[in-house]
Design a protein around this motif. Sequence first.
Motif, mmCIF file in Angstrom:
data_model
loop_
_atom_site.group_PDB
_atom_site.id
_atom_site.type_symbol
_atom_site.label_atom_id
_atom_site.label_comp_id
_atom_site.label_asym_id
_atom_site.label_seq_id
_atom_site.Cartn_x
_atom_site.Cartn_y
_atom_site.Cartn_z
ATOM 1 N N ASP A 135 0.866 -1.177 0.000
ATOM 2 C CA ASP A 135 0.000 0.000 0.000
ATOM 3 C C ASP A 135 0.906 1.231 0.000
ATOM 4 O O ASP A 135 1.420 1.641 1.048
ATOM 5 C CB ASP A 135 -0.893 -0.033 1.242
ATOM 6 C CG ASP A 135 -1.852 1.150 1.306
ATOM 7 O OD1 ASP A 135 -1.677 2.116 0.524
ATOM 8 O OD2 ASP A 135 -2.761 1.125 2.161
ATOM 9 N N GLU A 136 1.106 1.812 -1.161
ATOM 10 C CA GLU A 136 2.036 2.943 -1.271
ATOM 11 C C GLU A 136 1.529 4.181 -0.525
ATOM 12 O O GLU A 136 2.330 5.013 -0.073
ATOM 13 C CB GLU A 136 2.311 3.282 -2.734
ATOM 14 C CG GLU A 136 1.158 3.857 -3.514
ATOM 15 C CD GLU A 136 0.226 2.797 -4.091
ATOM 16 O OE1 GLU A 136 -0.649 3.176 -4.895
ATOM 17 O OE2 GLU A 136 0.365 1.610 -3.723
ATOM 18 N N LYS A 137 0.212 4.296 -0.352
ATOM 19 C CA LYS A 137 -0.325 5.442 0.382
ATOM 20 C C LYS A 137 0.023 5.339 1.868
ATOM 21 O O LYS A 137 0.358 6.349 2.509
ATOM 22 C CB LYS A 137 -1.831 5.537 0.187
ATOM 23 C CG LYS A 137 -2.248 5.859 -1.247
ATOM 24 C CD LYS A 137 -3.751 5.970 -1.388
ATOM 25 C CE LYS A 137 -4.136 6.300 -2.836
ATOM 26 N NZ LYS A 137 -5.606 6.373 -3.005
ATOM 27 N N ALA A 138 -0.053 4.145 2.414
ATOM 28 C CA ALA A 138 0.341 3.943 3.813
ATOM 29 C C ALA A 138 1.835 4.190 3.985
ATOM 30 O O ALA A 138 2.279 4.746 4.998
ATOM 31 C CB ALA A 138 -0.020 2.532 4.265
ATOM 32 N N ALA A 143 6.203 7.731 5.855
ATOM 33 C CA ALA A 143 7.408 8.497 5.550
ATOM 34 C C ALA A 143 7.343 9.909 6.108
ATOM 35 O O ALA A 143 8.387 10.512 6.418
ATOM 36 C CB ALA A 143 7.606 8.545 4.034
ATOM 37 N N SER A 144 6.130 10.457 6.269
ATOM 38 C CA SER A 144 5.986 11.824 6.763
ATOM 39 C C SER A 144 6.553 11.984 8.173
ATOM 40 O O SER A 144 6.934 13.090 8.577
ATOM 41 C CB SER A 144 4.511 12.239 6.740
ATOM 42 O OG SER A 144 3.744 11.484 7.674
ATOM 43 N N HIS A 145 6.626 10.891 8.930
ATOM 44 C CA HIS A 145 7.167 10.942 10.290
ATOM 45 C C HIS A 145 8.684 11.111 10.312
ATOM 46 O O HIS A 145 9.252 11.394 11.372
ATOM 47 C CB HIS A 145 6.788 9.668 11.048
ATOM 48 C CG HIS A 145 5.316 9.501 11.271
ATOM 49 N ND1 HIS A 145 4.632 10.159 12.272
ATOM 50 C CD2 HIS A 145 4.394 8.761 10.610
ATOM 51 C CE1 HIS A 145 3.349 9.820 12.224
ATOM 52 N NE2 HIS A 145 3.179 8.975 11.223
ATOM 53 N N VAL A 174 6.854 8.518 -2.127
ATOM 54 C CA VAL A 174 6.535 7.123 -2.447
ATOM 55 C C VAL A 174 5.444 7.129 -3.509
ATOM 56 O O VAL A 174 4.399 7.766 -3.334
ATOM 57 C CB VAL A 174 6.056 6.349 -1.208
ATOM 58 C CG1 VAL A 174 5.832 4.875 -1.566
ATOM 59 C CG2 VAL A 174 7.058 6.471 -0.059
ATOM 60 N N ARG A 175 5.672 6.416 -4.597
ATOM 61 C CA ARG A 175 4.665 6.372 -5.665
ATOM 62 C C ARG A 175 4.657 4.994 -6.312
ATOM 63 O O ARG A 175 5.636 4.247 -6.224
ATOM 64 C CB ARG A 175 4.955 7.439 -6.724
ATOM 65 C CG ARG A 175 6.222 7.208 -7.529
ATOM 66 C CD ARG A 175 6.416 8.278 -8.593
ATOM 67 N NE ARG A 175 7.560 8.010 -9.457
ATOM 68 C CZ ARG A 175 8.809 8.385 -9.178
ATOM 69 N NH1 ARG A 175 9.062 9.049 -8.059
ATOM 70 N NH2 ARG A 175 9.793 8.109 -10.014
ATOM 71 N N ARG A 176 3.556 4.682 -6.950
ATOM 72 C CA ARG A 176 3.441 3.426 -7.687
ATOM 73 C C ARG A 176 3.496 3.703 -9.176
ATOM 74 O O ARG A 176 2.843 4.620 -9.677
ATOM 75 C CB ARG A 176 2.142 2.692 -7.347
ATOM 76 C CG ARG A 176 1.926 1.388 -8.136
ATOM 77 C CD ARG A 176 0.745 0.607 -7.644
ATOM 78 N NE ARG A 176 1.002 0.001 -6.347
ATOM 79 C CZ ARG A 176 1.671 -1.137 -6.163
ATOM 80 N NH1 ARG A 176 2.145 -1.807 -7.225
ATOM 81 N NH2 ARG A 176 1.854 -1.624 -4.959
#
Length: 271
Positions: A135-138, A143-145, A174-176
């Motif tokens: 799940d690239e969104k998760a 990563a924002s942390h 992060v991207r797909r």
Amino acid sequence: MRIALGIEYDGQAFAGWQCQKGKLTVQSAVEHALSRVAAEPVRVTCAGRTDAGVHALEQVVHFDTKVYRKPYSWLMGTNTALPEEVRLLWVRETSEDFHARYSAIARFYRYVILNRQMKSALFRRQVTWHFHPLDEKAMQEAASHLIGEHDFSSFRAQDCQSKSPMRRMHFIHVRREGDRVVIELCANAFLHHMVRNIAGVLMEIGSGKQDPVWAGEVLKARNRKCAGVTAPPDGLYLGGVYYPVHFGLPRHPIFDNLPENASRHAPSDSL
């Protein structure tokens, strides 16, 4: 005069960047080829050492020489003498105060994950294969942390020789792209195995084994044992190096939004 070079290489055939006795390394191949063009020994200094199996879209090095060759002659002559896994991309004469390592403002790495049921027959060592859906969104939320200036002790190798674990992470994207998940990271510098350890944490989260907030918890722990596995080297690329504009070197577009003073707190032992 001081010469700067941009270098692309496939790291799978090499025991890393740095010269090692009895082993084929990228540095030894580059120095051998440059020495043939210069007709004298040449020694180079790189922006950041890469481990065995790690690739580069654009490594940057410099060397000093009293031998005059046109930039085109350095470029074509050296490429003729290099193995096919290594190529010079550009050559520039630069000022004597330029240093490939210490003049760098930031570094950019790319980590490529092949996320499908079957391994690739064509890209066996150019990507990291991950069987379970990601799940690239998760992963992006996690990563924002890690953005900002932090103690990255949880993400450094046990044998890391850096004097300080403090690093400033400018961004993680992060991207797909179809069956590939691409992680792009930019920081003032990186600790040994830092990118691979971050990728390992993000893949754990992308697989659903941990929640996105776990990335922040690992960071705050400042303990390598809390971060899980180190991702393989196969999918890792040194993407580019960011230098002050006055050096006149080519610059990857990914750096376009970074300020010129982004390196004010860059450590002297940068990777």
